[in-house]
Scaffold this motif. Structure first.
Motif, PDB file in Angstrom:
ATOM      1  N   LEU A 250       0.862  -1.183   0.000  1.00  0.00           N
ATOM      2  CA  LEU A 250       0.000   0.000   0.000  1.00  0.00           C
ATOM      3  C   LEU A 250       0.903   1.240   0.000  1.00  0.00           C
ATOM      4  O   LEU A 250       2.032   1.175   0.488  1.00  0.00           O
ATOM      5  CB  LEU A 250      -0.860   0.018   1.274  1.00  0.00           C
ATOM      6  N   PRO A 251       0.405   2.373  -0.509  1.00  0.00           N
ATOM      7  CA  PRO A 251       1.270   3.563  -0.527  1.00  0.00           C
ATOM      8  C   PRO A 251       1.378   4.237   0.843  1.00  0.00           C
ATOM      9  O   PRO A 251       1.745   5.394   0.945  1.00  0.00           O
ATOM     10  CB  PRO A 251       0.580   4.473  -1.550  1.00  0.00           C
ATOM     11  N   TYR A 252       1.011   3.521   1.870  1.00  0.00           N
ATOM     12  CA  TYR A 252       1.111   4.028   3.250  1.00  0.00           C
ATOM     13  C   TYR A 252       1.257   2.833   4.180  1.00  0.00           C
ATOM     14  O   TYR A 252       1.103   1.679   3.757  1.00  0.00           O
ATOM     15  CB  TYR A 252      -0.133   4.855   3.614  1.00  0.00           C
ATOM     16  N   ALA A 253       1.562   3.110   5.462  1.00  0.00           N
ATOM     17  CA  ALA A 253       1.698   2.029   6.441  1.00  0.00           C
ATOM     18  C   ALA A 253       0.306   1.620   6.909  1.00  0.00           C
ATOM     19  O   ALA A 253      -0.420   2.434   7.488  1.00  0.00           O
ATOM     20  CB  ALA A 253       2.549   2.495   7.615  1.00  0.00           C
ATOM     21  N   ARG A 254      -0.065   0.385   6.665  1.00  0.00           N
ATOM     22  CA  ARG A 254      -1.409  -0.100   6.985  1.00  0.00           C
ATOM     23  C   ARG A 254      -1.770   0.132   8.449  1.00  0.00           C
ATOM     24  O   ARG A 254      -2.901   0.499   8.780  1.00  0.00           O
ATOM     25  CB  ARG A 254      -1.459  -1.598   6.649  1.00  0.00           C
ATOM     26  N   VAL A 255      -0.803  -0.069   9.327  1.00  0.00           N
ATOM     27  CA  VAL A 255      -1.064  -0.009  10.770  1.00  0.00           C
ATOM     28  C   VAL A 255      -1.478   1.398  11.229  1.00  0.00           C
ATOM     29  O   VAL A 255      -2.183   1.548  12.219  1.00  0.00           O
ATOM     30  CB  VAL A 255       0.168  -0.528  11.562  1.00  0.00           C
TER      31      VAL A 255
ATOM     32  N   SER B 278      -2.072   8.715   6.700  1.00  0.00           N
ATOM     33  CA  SER B 278      -1.257   9.813   7.241  1.00  0.00           C
ATOM     34  C   SER B 278       0.231   9.419   7.298  1.00  0.00           C
ATOM     35  O   SER B 278       1.072  10.254   7.606  1.00  0.00           O
ATOM     36  CB  SER B 278      -1.749  10.178   8.635  1.00  0.00           C
ATOM     37  N   TRP B 279       0.539   8.145   7.047  1.00  0.00           N
ATOM     38  CA  TRP B 279       1.943   7.700   7.066  1.00  0.00           C
ATOM     39  C   TRP B 279       2.288   7.148   5.687  1.00  0.00           C
ATOM     40  O   TRP B 279       2.275   5.948   5.476  1.00  0.00           O
ATOM     41  CB  TRP B 279       2.174   6.646   8.141  1.00  0.00           C
ATOM     42  N   PRO B 280       2.570   8.040   4.709  1.00  0.00           N
ATOM     43  CA  PRO B 280       2.878   7.573   3.354  1.00  0.00           C
ATOM     44  C   PRO B 280       4.163   6.737   3.342  1.00  0.00           C
ATOM     45  O   PRO B 280       5.072   6.997   4.134  1.00  0.00           O
ATOM     46  CB  PRO B 280       3.078   8.860   2.541  1.00  0.00           C
TER      47      PRO B 280
END
Ligand code: SR1
Ligand code: MG
Length: 405
Positions: A63-68, A72-74
């Motif tokens: 994913l283009p971000y942290a799933r967890v 908001s965390w690209p």
């Protein structure tokens, strides 16, 4: 297939996608797809052929971000490339110890790989107090081969530098720099901990000598391009059966210090060791399982050192590898680094973001605090005393000593 631009695939799209990959499933196969990921970063789909063939594969899409955390965390999609390329190298160096890669798609940031549904995540196995008699042999061999054969000891130094470039992984390294080496040691917003152990954590925040030693280990992580390391080798990145071991998920791979991988394995066995202080079980059973874990730590190092020395004898291309004393000195430094990194990795899982289910599955916060306090006490001593260790028995003696305090 690989010209499509990036988007997150639905389960239906995954089925259509996998159908088009030659050689995986027959044209009319009835396929079932389910998203099964429970990690911190990615989507993981299992695709099973309905019927008697028993065929199945895994597709992992970044994913283009942290799933967890969420959008908001690209996070870079390049980690999918790093992972698939690291897996291919590990497959060639350690066939059978990593899942096979069937296909990689740069545009969609996804990898199609072997399904390991007959295996379980090792962390879950350890929480259930299972024993894995071949694990030490497998992981010791994996560590020795992947670390030695990607280092300057074995590779032409120019080729190795090309690999350093190929595996430059700044965003994922930053996660480790922050979450393992920085945030847990001050009152950072990312930290999450059991309020019952706040006083111990405040002591750590104020412990100048400890913070200096952690800073030295962080500096080595930042600068010591020693080998192509897995970079996140905890027991959630390992799948096992009683007789088989597979290491997966090398998206944090980069050229870093060898001891970081060895330390990660040790730390996670020790976190499990600590967790049994809080799980309700018979005292004798607890002691026996904790002995099993410490014996496993010793055996891993023994196998690692034996294999590493065999490779040194047979595969070293560095002309100075035969300089009197170099091999022994190199291995001793690896042991001491491994203790230090194990210590950092134990503490981050108690103080920082992203805990481990070994401890989190203890529902009663008072009982959980027992395991957490022990993990912090062992972690600190591993960092502070790492340079006194001369043999693996010094690590296990230290753990026993701290536990009996
Ligand atoms: C936001 S990622 C948190 C952690 O999960 C991964 O497995 C790494 O250990 C990372 O530090
Ligand atoms: Mg992972």
């Amino acid at each position: 297939m690989s010209n499509s631009s990036y988007h997150v695939l639905s389960e239906l799209e995954i089925i259509e996608y996998v159908r088009k990959i030659p050689g995986l499933f027959s044209e009319n196969a009835q396929l079932i797809c389910k998203e099964i990921g429970d990690g911190n970063l990615n989507l993981v789909f299992r695709i099973i052929e309905n019927g008697s063939s028993g065929k199945s594969v895994i597709i992992k899409q970044a994913l283009p971000y942290a799933r967890v955390v969420g959008e908001s965390w690209p996070l870079t999609l390049d980690r999918a490339r790093i992972e698939s390329e690291a897996l291919m190298i590990q497959n060639s160096i350690c066939p059978g110890l990593v899942p096979k890669v069937y296909h990689y798609d740069k545009e969609l940031a996804l990898t199609v790989m072997e399904d390991l549904s007959s295996h379980i995540i090792m962390r879950k196995g350890l929480i259930s107090r299972n024993r894995y008699p071949y694990f030490a042999k497998h992981i010791g061999t994996f560590l020795a081969r992947t670390l030695f054969l990607t280092s300057d000891l074995a590779l032409d130094h120019q080729d190795k530098k090309q690999k350093v470039v190929q595996f430059i992984n700044p965003e994922l390294c930053k996660i480790t720099e922050d979450l393992v080496f920085t945030d847990p040691y001050y009152d950072a917003k990312t930290n999450q901990f059991n309020p019952l152990i706040k006083e111990v954590i405040e002591e750590i925040w104020g412990h100048g000598e400890l913070k200096l030693e952690i800073t030295k280990l962080k500096e080595k992580f930042l600068t010591h391009a020693q080998a192509l390391i897995h970079g996140d080798l905890h027991t959630g990145s390992i799948m096992v059966t009683e007789t088989d071991t597979k290491v997966f998920d090398p998206e944090f791979s980069f050229y870093g210090p060898m001891g970081f991988d060895i330390g990660a394995v040790i730390a996670n066995l020790l976190l499990n060791f600590c967790s049994h202080e809080g799980h309700t079980l018979d005292q004798e059973e607890r002691l026996q399982y904790q002995d099993y874990l410490l014996n496993t730590v010793e055996e891993i190092w023994i196998v690692f050192e034996e294999e590493f020395r065999i490779l040194w004898k047979g595969k070293a291309s560095e002309p100075y590898a035969s300089i009197q004393g170099y091999e022994d000195d190199y291995i001793l430094r690896l042991l001491q680094d491994s203790l230090g990194y194990a210590g950092c990795k134990m503490m981050r899982r108690v103080i920082g973001l992203a805990h481990v289910s070994d401890l989190e599955s203890i529902n009663d916060p008072k009982l959980r605090a027992k395991g957490e306090r022990l993990a912090l006490a062992i972690g600190q001593q591993l960092v502070l005393k790492r340079e006194t260790a001369q043999k693996i028995g010094d690590l296990t003696s230290l753990v026993r000593y701290v536990k009996n305090q």
